[in-house]
Design a protein around this motif. Structure first.
Motif, mmCIF file in Angstrom:
data_model
loop_
_atom_site.group_PDB
_atom_site.id
_atom_site.type_symbol
_atom_site.label_atom_id
_atom_site.label_comp_id
_atom_site.label_asym_id
_atom_site.label_seq_id
_atom_site.Cartn_x
_atom_site.Cartn_y
_atom_site.Cartn_z
ATOM 1 N N ASN A 29 50.063 120.482 65.486
ATOM 2 C CA ASN A 29 50.715 121.787 65.434
ATOM 3 C C ASN A 29 52.188 121.629 65.065
ATOM 4 O OD1 ASN A 29 48.606 121.725 67.753
ATOM 5 N ND2 ASN A 29 48.653 123.825 67.052
ATOM 6 N N TRP B 279 54.562 125.753 51.714
ATOM 7 C CA TRP B 279 53.811 126.649 52.591
ATOM 8 C C TRP B 279 52.709 127.379 51.837
ATOM 9 C CZ3 TRP B 279 54.344 125.799 57.511
ATOM 10 C CH2 TRP B 279 55.553 125.317 58.010
ATOM 11 N N GLN C 179 51.179 130.603 53.174
ATOM 12 C CA GLN C 179 50.529 130.594 54.483
ATOM 13 C C GLN C 179 51.539 130.920 55.576
ATOM 14 O OE1 GLN C 179 47.440 127.145 54.714
ATOM 15 N NE2 GLN C 179 49.282 126.317 53.765
ATOM 16 N N THR C 180 51.105 131.633 56.589
ATOM 17 C CA THR C 180 51.911 131.868 57.776
ATOM 18 C C THR C 180 51.336 131.007 58.891
ATOM 19 O OG1 THR C 180 52.399 134.119 57.083
ATOM 20 C CG2 THR C 180 52.721 133.597 59.416
ATOM 21 N N ILE C 181 52.149 130.130 59.418
ATOM 22 C CA ILE C 181 51.710 129.189 60.449
ATOM 23 C C ILE C 181 52.464 129.484 61.736
ATOM 24 C CG2 ILE C 181 51.513 126.747 61.077
ATOM 25 C CD1 ILE C 181 49.919 127.411 58.552
ATOM 26 N N THR C 182 51.752 129.548 62.847
ATOM 27 C CA THR C 182 52.372 129.719 64.158
ATOM 28 C C THR C 182 52.180 128.432 64.959
ATOM 29 O OG1 THR C 182 50.372 130.528 65.262
ATOM 30 C CG2 THR C 182 51.729 132.174 64.103
ATOM 31 N N ASP D 4 48.571 127.496 65.630
ATOM 32 C CA ASP D 4 47.684 127.125 64.523
ATOM 33 C C ASP D 4 47.623 125.613 64.365
ATOM 34 O OD1 ASP D 4 47.087 129.777 63.752
ATOM 35 O OD2 ASP D 4 48.990 129.883 62.645
ATOM 36 N N VAL E 39 47.136 122.467 62.104
ATOM 37 C CA VAL E 39 47.376 122.201 60.694
ATOM 38 C C VAL E 39 47.144 120.730 60.389
ATOM 39 C CG1 VAL E 39 49.050 124.067 60.412
ATOM 40 C CG2 VAL E 39 49.852 121.791 61.030
ATOM 41 N N LYS F 183 46.238 124.869 56.741
ATOM 42 C CA LYS F 183 45.886 125.526 57.999
ATOM 43 C C LYS F 183 44.410 125.281 58.258
ATOM 44 C CE LYS F 183 46.449 130.013 60.230
ATOM 45 N NZ LYS F 183 46.927 131.397 60.013
#
Length: 133
Positions: A69, A97, A100-103, A106, A108, A130
């Protein structure tokens, strides 16, 4: 001259499939000859997988793949990556990226090169994927 060209063309068409048919299995039960002559076939995606702990022992410019992560943004393009073994700083350019929106929740997979300078190191990330939970 035309006969020579025609014969050459026929030979090329009939031998091309023989050269293209090389391939096979690359895994724990593959024989040495299969592995050495392989030019295609199955490749284990986890073969190059490493961990945040082990990446510290890699040489500069080594290609690495990690799963975990991204937990924190440290600066403009520097982030903290965490897996089950620890943390490592990673540099991710904006273009990597790919929309993509990564939190932090998520999972990865990151792929990139080890970048060592004196007593510091980080991963210069070339790809962020992701993963499904």
């Amino acid at each position: 001259m035309k006969k020579f060209a025609a014969i050459t063309a026929i030979m090329m068409m009939t031998t091309a499939p023989v050269f293209a048919a090389q391939g096979g299995f690359n895994g724990p039960t593959a024989t040495q000859t299969q592995t050495q002559t392989q030019q295609g076939g199955f490749v284990d995606n986890d073969a190059n997988l490493t961990t945040a702990l082990k990446v510290k022992d890699q040489k500069d410019d080594s290609w690495v793949k990690l799963r975990g992560n991204i937990t924190e943004r440290l600066s403009d393009d520097r982030y903290l990556f965490r897996d089950t073994t620890g943390t490592v700083n990673v540099e991710i350019d904006h273009k990597r990226w790919n929309g993509q929106t990564i939190t932090p929740q998520d999972k990865v997979e990151i792929q990139g090169k080890v970048d060592k300078e004196w007593n510091e190191f980080e991963i210069d990330v070339k790809q962020v994927i992701k993963l499904d939970k």
